[in-house]
Design an enzyme around this catalytic site. Structure first.
Site, short mmCIF file in Angstrom:
data_model
loop_
_atom_site.label_atom_id
_atom_site.label_comp_id
_atom_site.label_asym_id
_atom_site.label_seq_id
_atom_site.Cartn_x
_atom_site.Cartn_y
_atom_site.Cartn_z
N LYS A 131 0.78 -1.19 0.08
CA LYS A 131 0.12 -0.38 -0.20
C LYS A 131 1.22 0.91 -0.12
O LYS A 131 0.39 3.02 -0.33
CB LYS A 131 -0.68 -0.34 0.94
CG LYS A 131 -0.52 0.34 2.38
CD LYS A 131 -1.38 -0.10 3.84
CE LYS A 131 -1.07 0.47 4.71
NZ LYS A 131 -1.26 0.38 6.21
N ASP A 132 2.43 1.20 0.70
CA ASP A 132 3.26 2.45 0.33
C ASP A 132 3.82 2.32 -1.11
O ASP A 132 4.35 3.47 -1.42
CB ASP A 132 4.11 1.87 1.06
CG ASP A 132 3.04 2.23 2.86
OD1 ASP A 132 2.85 2.82 3.23
OD2 ASP A 132 4.13 1.77 3.51
N ARG B 240 -7.88 8.06 4.36
CA ARG B 240 -9.40 6.80 4.04
C ARG B 240 -9.90 6.31 5.51
O ARG B 240 -11.12 6.50 5.65
CB ARG B 240 -8.77 6.21 3.28
CG ARG B 240 -9.03 4.78 2.11
CD ARG B 240 -8.70 3.52 2.34
NE ARG B 240 -7.39 3.13 3.47
CZ ARG B 240 -7.68 2.42 4.69
NH1 ARG B 240 -8.87 1.51 4.63
NH2 ARG B 240 -6.83 1.79 5.58
N ARG B 241 -9.04 6.45 6.26
CA ARG B 241 -9.28 5.60 7.48
C ARG B 241 -10.46 6.67 8.23
O ARG B 241 -11.65 6.54 8.51
CB ARG B 241 -8.75 5.20 8.15
CG ARG B 241 -7.96 4.04 7.82
CD ARG B 241 -6.91 3.59 8.65
NE ARG B 241 -6.10 2.41 8.46
CZ ARG B 241 -4.85 2.12 8.02
NH1 ARG B 241 -4.56 2.86 8.76
NH2 ARG B 241 -4.41 0.93 8.08
N ARG C 78 0.61 10.18 13.58
CA ARG C 78 2.40 9.94 13.95
C ARG C 78 2.61 8.64 14.28
O ARG C 78 2.14 8.80 15.17
CB ARG C 78 2.88 10.76 13.67
CG ARG C 78 2.54 11.60 11.83
CD ARG C 78 2.46 10.39 10.88
NE ARG C 78 4.05 10.03 10.37
CZ ARG C 78 5.25 9.98 10.18
NH1 ARG C 78 5.18 11.67 9.64
NH2 ARG C 78 6.56 9.47 9.60
N ARG D 102 1.62 4.07 18.18
CA ARG D 102 -0.26 4.18 18.26
C ARG D 102 -0.83 3.65 19.20
O ARG D 102 -2.35 4.51 20.26
CB ARG D 102 -0.80 4.13 17.07
CG ARG D 102 0.20 5.11 15.65
CD ARG D 102 -0.31 4.71 14.48
NE ARG D 102 0.56 5.31 12.73
CZ ARG D 102 0.65 5.79 12.27
NH1 ARG D 102 -1.51 6.04 11.97
NH2 ARG D 102 0.94 6.62 11.61
N CYS E 150 -8.51 12.68 -8.88
CA CYS E 150 -9.32 12.63 -8.43
C CYS E 150 -8.62 12.42 -6.89
O CYS E 150 -7.34 11.75 -6.90
CB CYS E 150 -10.40 11.64 -8.30
SG CYS E 150 -11.42 11.56 -6.50
#
Length: 312
Positions: free
Chosen positions: A82-83, A129-130, A147, A153, A246
């Protein structure tokens, strides 16, 4: 395979990156019979501060690793897929091993599920997105930009010292480093569509190495999982097409079952005020890369026809 130099695997130095790389290193030792050397690489995402989206988002964890490959400072790089930017780099190729759980996970300080969090609960995420999908499901939540690595986290929701009610992280990352006990809910992909490629790894190397070394070429072929490859090709084709016009948060999830590739996707406004959803399927075989890409682009075109380019 004695006498061969060690395969140098470049990686970030975070616990998650080293764990992911260790798994790939074990596979490459087994598949090639060669020694493996881990080469730590510092990326922009490791040293810069501030929001990931403000730093450039996709690519901040990848550019330095790719430069090390091209400069022959390492032979293989392991990325969270995903990165990885959807635009390829000339001279580099990657394969995708079997994907792990693609879902997002809620980690709540008091053990709540998403639906049960108190009104106005503070929920941390570094992902637009989240954040957008959290606001769609629970408009009352106070979504906080955060971050840090996984343990940093999780520290934000420590029962005694935490300042947040919950954080949302990728389930695959939590599972890979043995933090699955922190998960209070695995969020349905319907309620929170994952990032394109979430849960999958990209194992990247130089094209010249694949061409010149048949043992490495065969190992890379064995690492590739056809179902994962088709799924992430469709997801990343969707993202690539949408990025042309987009900048909205995009979530998507593709699966292969009984020869059918199905792609579900969501495009949302960042504030969670509006969303577009679409699902489409196509028959595929293991070698249907073109069909997978076409499916992702078709779903993206559907979104663009409904005005997704205005979702900024």
């Amino acid at each position: 395979m004695t006498g061969h130099p060690a395969l140098r695997i470049g990686t970030r130095s975070s616990l998650l990156a080293l764990t992911q790389t260790g798994t790939v290193a074990d596979d490459l030792r087994r598949l090639t019979g060669r020694p493996v050397e881990i080469v730590p690489i510092t990326t922009d995402g490791d040293v810069l501060t501030g929001s990931l989206s403000q730093m450039g988002g996709t690519g901040v964890f990848v550019t330095a690793l790719r430069a090390a490959l091209l400069d022959d400072r390492c032979d293989v790089a392991v990325h969270s897929l995903k990165d990885l930017p959807t635009t390829g780099v000339l001279g580099l190729q990657h394969v995708t091993p079997v994907r792990q759980d693609p879902r997002d996970a809620l980690c709540s300080r008091a053990g709540h599920r998403l639906a049960d969090l108190p009104h106005g609960a503070r929920v941390g995420t570094g992902s637009p997105r989240r954040a957008a999908q959290l606001r769609l499901v629970r408009p009352d939540l106070d979504v906080v930009d955060i971050r840090g690595n996984i343990d940093t986290r999780l520290g934000r929701v420590h029962p005694e010292t935490g300042d947040l009610d919950a954080v949302v992280l990728a389930a695959a990352g939590l599972n890979r480093i043995g933090r699955e006990h922190a998960i209070t809910e695995l969020i349905s992909v319907v309620d929170m569509a994952p990032a394109p490629g979430q849960g999958a790894l990209a194992v990247e190397t130089r094209t010249t190495l694949l061409e010149s070394d048949p043992v490495v070429r065969r190992a890379f072929s064995d690492l590739e999982d056809p179902a994962t490859s088709l799924s992430v090709l469709a997801e990343r084709a969707l993202l690539s097409r949408l990025e042309a016009g987009c900048a909205a948060p995009v979530g998507t999830h593709a699966t292969v079952s009984d020869g059918l590739l199905s792609l579900h996707a969501v495009v949302a406004r960042p504030d969670g005020s509006e969303q577009l959803r679409h699902q489409q399927s196509v028959e595929v075989a293991d070698t249907s890369a073109a069909e997978a890409i076409a499916l992702g682009e078709a779903v993206a075109d559907h979104f663009l026809s409904l005005g997704a380019a205005s979702f900024i």
